[in-house]
Design an enzyme around this catalytic site. Sequence first.
Site, short mmCIF file in Angstrom:
data_model
loop_
_atom_site.label_atom_id
_atom_site.label_comp_id
_atom_site.label_asym_id
_atom_site.label_seq_id
_atom_site.Cartn_x
_atom_site.Cartn_y
_atom_site.Cartn_z
N ILE A 1 9.55 7.18 16.18
CA ILE A 1 9.19 7.57 15.04
C ILE A 1 7.42 8.47 15.22
O ILE A 1 7.33 9.95 15.19
CB ILE A 1 8.62 6.77 14.07
CG1 ILE A 1 9.30 6.20 13.80
CG2 ILE A 1 8.02 7.64 12.77
CD1 ILE A 1 10.86 6.29 13.01
N CYS B 1 -4.20 12.59 13.90
CA CYS B 1 -4.86 11.59 13.64
C CYS B 1 -4.47 10.85 15.14
O CYS B 1 -3.36 11.29 15.58
CB CYS B 1 -4.09 11.21 12.40
SG CYS B 1 -2.72 10.02 12.72
N LYS C 1 1.01 -1.54 -0.12
CA LYS C 1 0.30 0.57 -0.11
C LYS C 1 0.96 1.66 0.38
O LYS C 1 0.87 2.20 -0.72
CB LYS C 1 -0.91 -0.02 1.02
CG LYS C 1 -1.63 1.03 1.72
CD LYS C 1 -2.16 1.29 3.07
CE LYS C 1 -1.98 1.35 4.19
NZ LYS C 1 -1.07 2.89 5.03
N ASN C 2 1.90 1.08 0.85
CA ASN C 2 2.13 2.28 0.77
C ASN C 2 3.89 2.69 -0.58
O ASN C 2 3.89 4.36 -0.69
CB ASN C 2 3.66 2.42 1.58
CG ASN C 2 2.73 2.75 3.10
OD1 ASN C 2 1.67 2.73 3.12
ND2 ASN C 2 2.81 2.43 4.26
N ASP D 1 5.23 0.65 11.95
CA ASP D 1 4.31 0.25 10.89
C ASP D 1 4.06 -1.49 11.79
O ASP D 1 3.44 -2.08 11.75
CB ASP D 1 4.47 -0.04 9.60
CG ASP D 1 3.85 1.93 9.60
OD1 ASP D 1 3.43 2.05 10.78
OD2 ASP D 1 3.45 1.97 8.08
N ARG E 1 -3.90 10.51 4.61
CA ARG E 1 -2.84 11.40 4.51
C ARG E 1 -1.69 11.55 3.91
O ARG E 1 -1.05 12.92 3.21
CB ARG E 1 -1.85 11.19 6.57
CG ARG E 1 -2.10 11.21 6.68
CD ARG E 1 -1.02 11.51 8.65
NE ARG E 1 0.13 11.81 8.13
CZ ARG E 1 0.49 13.63 7.85
NH1 ARG E 1 -1.05 14.76 8.51
NH2 ARG E 1 1.22 13.96 7.68
N ARG F 1 1.85 14.72 13.27
CA ARG F 1 2.50 14.25 12.65
C ARG F 1 2.01 15.74 11.98
O ARG F 1 1.15 16.02 10.23
CB ARG F 1 0.86 12.86 11.58
CG ARG F 1 1.22 11.92 12.39
CD ARG F 1 0.63 10.84 11.60
NE ARG F 1 1.34 10.22 10.37
CZ ARG F 1 0.88 9.32 9.64
NH1 ARG F 1 -0.16 8.62 9.74
NH2 ARG F 1 1.66 8.80 9.06
N ARG G 1 -8.12 -0.36 5.41
CA ARG G 1 -7.49 0.06 4.74
C ARG G 1 -6.20 0.16 4.51
O ARG G 1 -5.14 0.58 3.30
CB ARG G 1 -6.83 1.55 5.68
CG ARG G 1 -7.84 2.58 6.58
CD ARG G 1 -7.52 3.77 7.10
NE ARG G 1 -6.48 4.28 6.58
CZ ARG G 1 -5.71 5.30 6.51
NH1 ARG G 1 -6.15 5.73 7.71
NH2 ARG G 1 -4.78 6.25 5.78
C1 UD1 Z 1 5.05 6.80 6.44
C2 UD1 Z 1 3.88 6.37 6.19
C3 UD1 Z 1 3.68 5.12 7.47
C4 UD1 Z 1 4.78 5.01 8.04
C5 UD1 Z 1 5.25 6.25 8.09
C6 UD1 Z 1 6.74 6.41 8.97
C7 UD1 Z 1 2.47 5.63 3.72
C8 UD1 Z 1 1.81 6.40 3.41
N1 UD1 Z 1 2.86 5.50 4.58
O1 UD1 Z 1 3.87 7.43 6.59
O2 UD1 Z 1 2.47 4.01 7.21
O3 UD1 Z 1 4.27 4.67 9.73
O4 UD1 Z 1 6.13 6.05 6.97
O5 UD1 Z 1 8.05 5.15 8.31
O6 UD1 Z 1 4.04 5.61 3.49
N2 UD1 Z 1 7.42 14.19 10.51
C9 UD1 Z 1 7.75 15.30 10.15
N3 UD1 Z 1 7.42 16.49 9.55
C10 UD1 Z 1 7.05 16.18 8.36
C11 UD1 Z 1 6.87 14.65 7.79
C12 UD1 Z 1 6.68 13.63 9.12
O7 UD1 Z 1 8.08 15.79 11.50
O8 UD1 Z 1 6.73 17.14 7.46
C13 UD1 Z 1 7.24 13.60 11.35
C14 UD1 Z 1 6.77 12.51 11.46
O9 UD1 Z 1 5.77 13.11 12.48
C15 UD1 Z 1 7.05 11.42 12.63
C16 UD1 Z 1 8.82 11.13 11.65
O10 UD1 Z 1 8.70 12.56 11.00
O11 UD1 Z 1 7.63 11.32 13.30
C17 UD1 Z 1 8.03 10.17 10.26
O12 UD1 Z 1 6.92 10.81 9.44
P1 UD1 Z 1 7.00 9.95 7.80
O13 UD1 Z 1 8.36 9.45 7.36
O14 UD1 Z 1 6.67 11.27 7.42
O15 UD1 Z 1 5.99 9.48 7.65
P2 UD1 Z 1 4.55 9.11 6.43
O16 UD1 Z 1 5.50 9.56 5.21
O17 UD1 Z 1 3.20 10.53 6.63
#
Ligand code: UD1
Length: 420
Positions: free
Chosen positions: A329, A116, A22-23, A307, A92, A121, A399
Amino acid sequence: MDKLVIEGGTRLKGEVAISGAKNALLPILAATLLTEEPCVIKGAPNLRDTNTMLRILRSLGKNAELNKGVVTVTSTKYKNFVADYKLVSTMRASFCVLGPLLAKLKKAKVSLPGGCVIGIRPVDLHLKGIKSLGASLSIESGYVVAKADRLKGSRIYLGGICGSSVLATDNVMMAAVLAEGKTIIEAAACEPEVIDLACVLVKMGAKINGFGTPIIEIEGVKQLHGAEHTIIPDRIEAGTFMIASLITKGDILIKNVLYQHLGAVIDKLEEAGAFISRTDSSVRVRFKRRLKPINVTTLPYPGFPTDMQAQVMSLMSITTGISVITEKIYPDRFMHVAELNRMGAHIQREGPHAIVEGVKELSGAPVMASDLRASACLALAGLVARGKTSVSRIYHLERGYENLEGKLQDLGAKIWREKE
Ligand code: UD1
């Protein structure tokens, strides 16, 4: 609304085939916005999130259909540059249409996703990256409005306080492929799903090097063309079935897996005492002897995936001894703790740590799913609990897991759906 009912106590045995990731799929679908030409994505799981992304693509003017695991995206005209709140707030990952829309149409208006249950996030890293490419950004009524007559390559550091960001790396990479000149993303996410997206972009004509490492270099091109691609297997679904095997003292051959994507998970489960054998495309997980407690810390790839944190907690909750699970994370991703405790687990949360004191058995209970992976954790606990467990709000499961109950049934589990 449906709930999942599980009668615990069956050892799971047999074979299961893992679906496409999915991701990987969701950002790849967003990437189809970068071209007018047709794109064909194979191995796509039929999930609620897949359908949400298809609806977003349609709302922007694409024809996007999923048929027997194959997504076909076509169209020559964009009818919109706005990704609506109703769709983005449910998922997201849809925020990563920002980069491709902006690169292709020179403007994009994408709803901010909001928080969420697993934490705040933020999307600051996405915005920092897009801005570095020369876009003007404003926040209007809950939407990010981005404009740029032309994007210009730039050097962008994308590390955040919790490490790299998967979707921010994806978003910026997708914007940079059509920017003028060279972009260097530092502290890029190295997850296999980022690599899969980069592979699709390269097939579409993008010039990208270094993906899979923390430094990604992109040389902008004028335009991209259509492509055909098969999605990588879902490492989180595979990891969930690995734990299903161990928690039920079972023996499962998990097919369509790339074990290389599961290094940290395999390492920890072997440390706990699991017997794991690998081939090029499968992993067999056997319970042969009593498991030992383990300490697990979630980290960006190649560390232990956040995850898989909830699922490994289920396993440790019935493993004699004390395990410490640390979430680096999403420090608030512990909604499942209270539900597991309702099933008789002894878990205490202290900040980003969960201290799990393994109990002899869990007892079935009505529990509520709060998010996708927490739902999987509760279903796993239900497989081993004495009596019946019912997991409500299973739309979370839908999902991210394709036909979870069917796959578990085939392995011998007593699991079925009921109306709430
Ligand atoms: C993706 C995955 C999700 C997984 C996560 C971490 C998808 C669709 N989702 O989510 O399943 O749990 O990676 O492996 O691929 N952060 C910031 N600022 C930002 C963006 C992120 O501070 O602009 C922080 C987040 O709060 C978190 C960390 O960075 O603490 C990692 O998050 P991120 O890798 O961005 O998660 P997603 O890409 O949203």
